[in-house]
Design a protein around this motif. Structure first.
Motif, mmCIF file in Angstrom:
data_model
loop_
_atom_site.group_PDB
_atom_site.id
_atom_site.type_symbol
_atom_site.label_atom_id
_atom_site.label_comp_id
_atom_site.label_asym_id
_atom_site.label_seq_id
_atom_site.Cartn_x
_atom_site.Cartn_y
_atom_site.Cartn_z
ATOM 1 N N LEU A 13 0.844 -1.195 0.000
ATOM 2 C CA LEU A 13 0.000 0.000 0.000
ATOM 3 C C LEU A 13 0.877 1.243 0.000
ATOM 4 O O LEU A 13 1.971 1.238 0.573
ATOM 5 N N PRO A 14 0.405 2.338 -0.628
ATOM 6 C CA PRO A 14 1.219 3.561 -0.727
ATOM 7 C C PRO A 14 1.697 4.051 0.637
ATOM 8 O O PRO A 14 0.934 4.102 1.596
ATOM 9 N N GLY A 15 2.988 4.373 0.719
ATOM 10 C CA GLY A 15 3.565 4.940 1.931
ATOM 11 C C GLY A 15 3.812 3.942 3.056
ATOM 12 O O GLY A 15 4.415 4.284 4.060
ATOM 13 N N PHE A 109 11.586 -0.652 2.688
ATOM 14 C CA PHE A 109 11.524 0.701 2.157
ATOM 15 C C PHE A 109 10.057 1.075 2.033
ATOM 16 O O PHE A 109 9.175 0.217 2.098
ATOM 17 N N ALA A 110 9.768 2.366 1.865
ATOM 18 C CA ALA A 110 8.386 2.841 1.768
ATOM 19 C C ALA A 110 7.844 2.604 0.360
ATOM 20 O O ALA A 110 8.537 2.846 -0.630
ATOM 21 N N ALA A 111 6.608 2.132 0.295
ATOM 22 C CA ALA A 111 5.964 1.891 -1.001
ATOM 23 C C ALA A 111 5.695 3.221 -1.703
ATOM 24 O O ALA A 111 5.289 4.201 -1.073
ATOM 25 N N PRO A 112 5.903 3.258 -3.021
ATOM 26 C CA PRO A 112 5.594 4.459 -3.801
ATOM 27 C C PRO A 112 4.078 4.568 -4.012
ATOM 28 O O PRO A 112 3.315 3.725 -3.534
ATOM 29 N N PHE A 139 6.404 -5.586 -9.007
ATOM 30 C CA PHE A 139 5.410 -5.555 -7.937
ATOM 31 C C PHE A 139 4.397 -4.458 -8.221
ATOM 32 O O PHE A 139 4.634 -3.551 -9.015
ATOM 33 N N VAL A 140 3.235 -4.586 -7.581
ATOM 34 C CA VAL A 140 2.141 -3.639 -7.764
ATOM 35 C C VAL A 140 1.776 -3.056 -6.407
ATOM 36 O O VAL A 140 1.565 -3.800 -5.442
ATOM 37 N N VAL A 141 1.718 -1.730 -6.335
ATOM 38 C CA VAL A 141 1.238 -1.049 -5.139
ATOM 39 C C VAL A 141 -0.242 -0.779 -5.365
ATOM 40 O O VAL A 141 -0.627 -0.155 -6.357
ATOM 41 N N VAL A 146 -9.138 1.681 2.415
ATOM 42 C CA VAL A 146 -9.654 1.942 3.746
ATOM 43 C C VAL A 146 -9.778 3.455 3.911
ATOM 44 O O VAL A 146 -8.806 4.189 3.737
ATOM 45 N N PRO A 147 -10.985 3.940 4.248
ATOM 46 C CA PRO A 147 -11.153 5.399 4.400
ATOM 47 C C PRO A 147 -10.400 5.920 5.614
ATOM 48 O O PRO A 147 -10.173 5.204 6.587
ATOM 49 N N GLU A 148 -9.977 7.187 5.525
ATOM 50 C CA GLU A 148 -9.314 7.851 6.657
ATOM 51 C C GLU A 148 -10.293 7.995 7.807
ATOM 52 O O GLU A 148 -11.489 8.247 7.616
#
Length: 150
Positions: A13-15, A109-112, A139-141, A146-148
């Motif tokens: 997931l991003p970040g 590392f952090a996902a893009p 790989f796929v991000v 999930v809503p904030e």
């Protein structure tokens, strides 16, 4: 010739953290006496033992004396031309016994942002000339669905 496998672990997931597991298979592993390191450059007792009460420098030196082979794991993020690729991660991988058949490393590392990406994973020997392995890992991000919380 040695070979290796590399794969991202978990949902990406991003970040969020991405964990990449790498395993190097040493095809030239040999039997060692009782699994003990074959190469040992022991110093005399007056030079520090690298054990309890030793300084960080002494412990580091003692650990380095038991290394039989060393590799560098380098993870490169591939980008579209003409942009230069980016180094995502690098770390040493060490072997302390000639009987060791595989060496594992786990990078983080952090996902893009969401999308498809390719990493070029390099395993480079710093002990033996000419051992330089590489593998592309796709790989796929995913979009975080999930809503904030407010």
């Amino acid at each position: 010739m040695d070979e290796f496998a590399a794969k991202p672990v978990g949902r990406l997931l991003p970040g969020k953290p991405v964990y990449l597991e790498v395993e190097l298979t040493r095809k030239h592993a040999q039997d060692a006496l009782d699994g003990q390191p074959v190469l040992s450059l022991a110093t005399d007792s007056s030079a520090g033992k690298g054990g309890e009460g030793a300084s960080n420098a002494e412990r580091t030196a003692a650990a380095a004396r038991s290394v039989v082979e060393a590799y560098w794991l380098v993870v490169e993020g591939l980008k579209d031309d003409p942009e230069p690729n980016a180094m995502v991660h690098h770390q040493p991988m060490t072997v302390t016994s000639v009987a060791t058949e595989s060496v594992r490393a786990r990078t983080r590392f952090a996902a893009p942002p969401p999308g498809s990406y390719t990493l070029r994973v390099h395993v480079l020997s710093s002990s033996v000339a000419g051992i330089a392995l590489l593998k592309d890992v796709d790989f796929v991000v995913e979009e975080d669905d999930v809503p904030e919380l407010s």
